[in-house]
Design a protein around this motif. Structure first.
Motif, short mmCIF file in Angstrom:
data_model
loop_
_atom_site.label_atom_id
_atom_site.label_comp_id
_atom_site.label_asym_id
_atom_site.label_seq_id
_atom_site.Cartn_x
_atom_site.Cartn_y
_atom_site.Cartn_z
N ILE A 1 -1.79 83.09 -2.61
CA ILE A 1 -1.05 83.85 -1.44
C ILE A 1 -1.29 83.17 -0.25
O ILE A 1 -2.31 82.52 -0.10
CB ILE A 1 -1.36 85.21 -1.36
N ASP A 2 -0.33 83.06 0.83
CA ASP A 2 -0.41 82.54 2.06
C ASP A 2 -1.39 83.14 2.83
O ASP A 2 -1.50 84.49 2.87
CB ASP A 2 1.01 82.28 2.97
N GLN B 1 -14.45 80.74 7.58
CA GLN B 1 -13.16 80.88 8.09
C GLN B 1 -12.41 81.65 7.35
O GLN B 1 -11.24 82.34 7.92
CB GLN B 1 -12.55 79.30 8.34
N ALA B 2 -12.44 81.68 6.02
CA ALA B 2 -11.67 82.37 5.15
C ALA B 2 -11.72 83.95 5.12
O ALA B 2 -11.16 84.92 4.31
CB ALA B 2 -11.81 81.98 3.88
N TYR C 1 -12.52 87.55 0.31
CA TYR C 1 -11.76 88.36 -0.31
C TYR C 1 -10.86 87.28 -1.31
O TYR C 1 -9.89 87.64 -2.25
CB TYR C 1 -10.78 89.35 0.25
N GLY C 2 -11.18 86.13 -1.16
CA GLY C 2 -10.60 85.00 -2.40
C GLY C 2 -10.93 83.75 -2.03
O GLY C 2 -11.82 83.26 -1.08
N ILE C 3 -10.36 82.86 -2.66
CA ILE C 3 -11.06 81.39 -2.64
C ILE C 3 -9.96 80.59 -2.02
O ILE C 3 -8.88 80.54 -2.39
CB ILE C 3 -11.04 80.74 -4.30
N PRO C 4 -10.33 79.88 -1.10
CA PRO C 4 -9.55 78.87 -0.21
C PRO C 4 -8.91 77.89 -1.22
O PRO C 4 -9.25 77.45 -1.91
CB PRO C 4 -10.12 78.38 1.04
N TYR C 5 -7.43 77.62 -0.91
CA TYR C 5 -6.84 76.60 -1.69
C TYR C 5 -5.91 75.68 -0.88
O TYR C 5 -5.57 75.88 0.10
CB TYR C 5 -5.93 77.14 -2.59
N GLN C 6 -6.04 74.34 -1.18
CA GLN C 6 -5.04 73.49 -0.50
C GLN C 6 -4.75 72.57 -1.40
O GLN C 6 -5.35 71.96 -2.31
CB GLN C 6 -5.95 72.59 0.53
N ASN D 1 -4.63 76.45 3.38
CA ASN D 1 -3.20 77.49 3.86
C ASN D 1 -2.96 78.24 3.00
O ASN D 1 -2.12 79.36 3.10
CB ASN D 1 -1.95 76.41 4.17
N GLN D 2 -3.58 78.48 1.94
CA GLN D 2 -3.46 79.54 0.91
C GLN D 2 -4.82 80.23 0.31
O GLN D 2 -5.86 79.36 0.58
CB GLN D 2 -2.48 79.03 -0.38
N MET D 3 -4.78 81.39 -0.39
CA MET D 3 -5.63 81.77 -0.96
C MET D 3 -5.61 82.31 -2.43
O MET D 3 -4.51 82.76 -2.66
CB MET D 3 -6.36 83.12 -0.09
N ASN D 4 -6.59 81.98 -3.37
CA ASN D 4 -6.36 82.65 -4.44
C ASN D 4 -7.22 83.98 -4.57
O ASN D 4 -8.64 83.89 -4.62
CB ASN D 4 -7.05 81.73 -5.69
N ALA D 5 -6.84 85.00 -4.60
CA ALA D 5 -7.29 86.32 -4.66
C ALA D 5 -7.29 87.28 -5.97
O ALA D 5 -6.27 87.25 -6.35
CB ALA D 5 -6.82 87.02 -3.27
#
Length: 559
Positions: free
Chosen positions: A131-132, A172-173, A180-185, A385-389
């Motif tokens: 999710i963005d 930063q996330a 609440y999630g894992i940053p994703y690029q 720019n996105q997260m895996n939550a």
């Protein structure tokens, strides 16, 4: 040199969008990740789990393999292309390796966000959603939609995740001080993508080597101008007023050597500022003004477009410029073509063979120039720019997190990114070589009728980039990208992932004013214009932006 925003020239990267997905767990796992499978699923020989067989009294009972954990994926897909998940051999290999069962729900790439938001507002919330970050993730996280994994992320339990995502990025996330999630690029990760490009042959003619410092570069430009009066030492080009092309790229190395880069916000002990009003920016502009007055900068830098700059390059009238990493190959080939035309040695068909695997013949590329203090900065994109939550409604968040963790081992990343070794790729002379003719472009299938979804079934690819990615590129592209992404002076904008309504409302106006004033100064305007600009920047929204960023920073970090 086009102002690219994560555009990549070679095919693997186009699959990043196709790989956008979300994961939904099914109730068949009973929330225990298969821990009760021996109790609920007797061994195939008919014996109950835990009972002895007739192989001997001292023989321990055989362990029943854990049942695959079932995932239903909301998977973004180019639905205009043929695809059948049941015939995807890479998907099957990933399922076997991770002991999971993937049940994809395909949705058109353009409709993914809409579909995901519909699910988030209903009871059909995915167990794991990509999710963005900027809008949806922060909103839903504050509403309690995702599992707080702050205490689950650590070196002992999630070493692969920690290797891919640094503590600074996790910081930063955070939302309200929690993870609440894992940053994703997607693709090869975030980072700087520009190189300082120079005509190697011109440099050799004046007996110079590749400059490393701003002083060395300045002296080299003067040497080239003296030896070749009709050649522009440093070229630049503009974009639409208010865009970042001029400000952040044409003179990156000059600004960077002074420790500043236009447009970026900074943070020190919770206090924010912006490089546009930094006193060091004043010094950088004075230096650029000096270069312009001495004829070292193209007089037309503020008005010409990229195609006009290319014309100067191809005709031999340009020595150096800031270039996007993927353009150097084509430019080198075009320069060679023009040189062969001049000498009458160009082939009768007027074309050169593909030069991408050849060393650069006319160009050389380098990274940042350091300033008097031996330091530099290079403006890098946001690290994610996105997260895996993980959904707060999932029955077994630890199991889901453990699957993501397992998928991020180097071995499993090779599978999820590149596919099956020996089929989708091979290692030759310790270099990764991808198969380019394995799939029919019309049917999207291999000769056996299988689909091959490489880069399509990724679980939260890490921020370090795809493993062995540089090896997969042709020689020139690999060298150019290597210089850019391994620039050790990269910095990110401190305002990334922070909330500021005024920033959204006022930054175009402030950037337009900056570009106009900076251009005037470089072209000989009174340096007092910078002081006036700094005051206007603060009074016309800048101070309000800084205040809002500080408040958002405190809220995010919990400080």
């Amino acid at each position: 040199m086009t102002k690219h925003k994560k555009q990549w020239s070679y095919g693997a990267l186009s699959a990043v969008l196709i790989g956008t997905l979300a994961v939904t767990g099914c109730g068949s796992n009973s929330g225990n990740g298969g821990a009760d499978s021996a109790k609920n699923n007797p061994p195939s020989n008919g014996n109950k789990a835990g009972t002895e067989t007739n192989t001997g009294a001292n023989t321990p009972p055989a362990e029943t393999p854990a049942q695959p954990y079932t995932f239903k994926w909301l998977k973004a897909q180019d639905i205009s292309l043929p695809y059948d998940a049941s015939k995807d051999v890479v998907k099957q290999a990933i399922e076997k390796k991770l002991n999971i069962k993937i049940v994809p729900e395909l949705v058109d790439v353009q409709q993914y966000k809409t579909k995901l938001n519909l699910k988030m507002s209903s009871s059909d919330i995915p167990d794991v959603a990509r999710i963005d970050f900027a809008d949806d993730f922060q909103k839903y996280a504050q509403q309690g939609a995702f599992v707080d994994i702050t205490d689950m992320i650590n070196e002992k339990d999630t070493p692969n995740i920690m290797r891919e995502v640094s503590p600074e990025v996790f910081e930063q996330a955070k939302v309200n001080g929690r993870i609440y999630g894992i940053p994703y690029q997607g693709g090869p990760g975030a980072g700087y993508r520009w190189d300082l490009v120079l005509r190697k042959d011109y440099m050799e003619e004046v007996g110079a080597s590749v400059p490393k410092t701003l002083d060395e570069y300045y002296n080299l430009l003067k040497q080239v101008k003296a030896a070749k009066p009709d050649v522009i030492p440093l070229g630049g080009y503009t974009a639409q007023i208010g865009e970042t092309k001029f400000a952040n790229n044409s003179f990156d190395n000059i600004f960077g050597a002074f420790g500043v880069t236009p447009g970026f916000f900074t943070e020190q002990d919770g206090k924010f500022s912006n490089y546009d009003i930094d006193p060091r920016m004043r010094e950088a502009l004075l230096f650029l003004q000096k270069m312009y007055a001495e004829g070292l900068i193209d007089k037309e830098f503020a008005t010409i477009k990229e195609e006009q700059l290319r014309a100067k390059l191809y005709s031999g009238k340009l020595f150096s410029w800031m270039g996007w990493w993927s353009t150097a190959n084509d430019y080198d080939t075009q320069i060679e073509t023009n040189e062969l035309i001049k000498s009458g040695k160009l082939a009768s068909d007027g074309k050169l063979p593909n030069q991408a695997e050849e060393p650069f013949k006319y160009l050389t590329l380098t990274g940042s120039l350091t300033g008097a203090d031996g330091k530099a900065v290079a403006p890098s994109g946001a690290p994610f720019n996105q997260m895996n939550a993980i959904s707060a409604k999932t029955q077994d968040p630890k199991k889901v997190l453990s699957i993501i963790e397992k998928s991020l081992s180097l071995e499993n990343q090779m599978l999820t990114v590149w596919g099956i070794e020996g089929e989708d790729y091979k290692i030759e002379n310790d270099k990764l070589v991808t198969a380019i003719d394995l799939v029919d472009p019309q049917t999207q299938q291999d000769k056996n009728g299988n689909f091959r979804g490489t880069q399509s079934y990724l679980f939260a690819p890490g921020l370090n980039g795809w493993p062995r990615y540089l090896e997969s590129l042709p020689k020139r592209f690999s060298e150019a990208l290597d210089v850019a992404i391994n620039n050790p002076n990269q910095i990110t904008d401190a305002s990334n992932y922070l909330e500021s309504p005024t920033k959204i409302a006022k930054m175009v106006e402030l950037n337009t004013m900056r570009d106009s004033v900076f251009t005037q100064i470089i072209m000989g305007g009174d340096i007092k214009k910078f002081d006036d600009f700094a005051e206007k920047w603060k009074n016309q929204g800048g101070n309000q932006i800084l205040q809002e960023l500080e408040e958002s920073f405190k809220k995010k970090t919990g400080k």
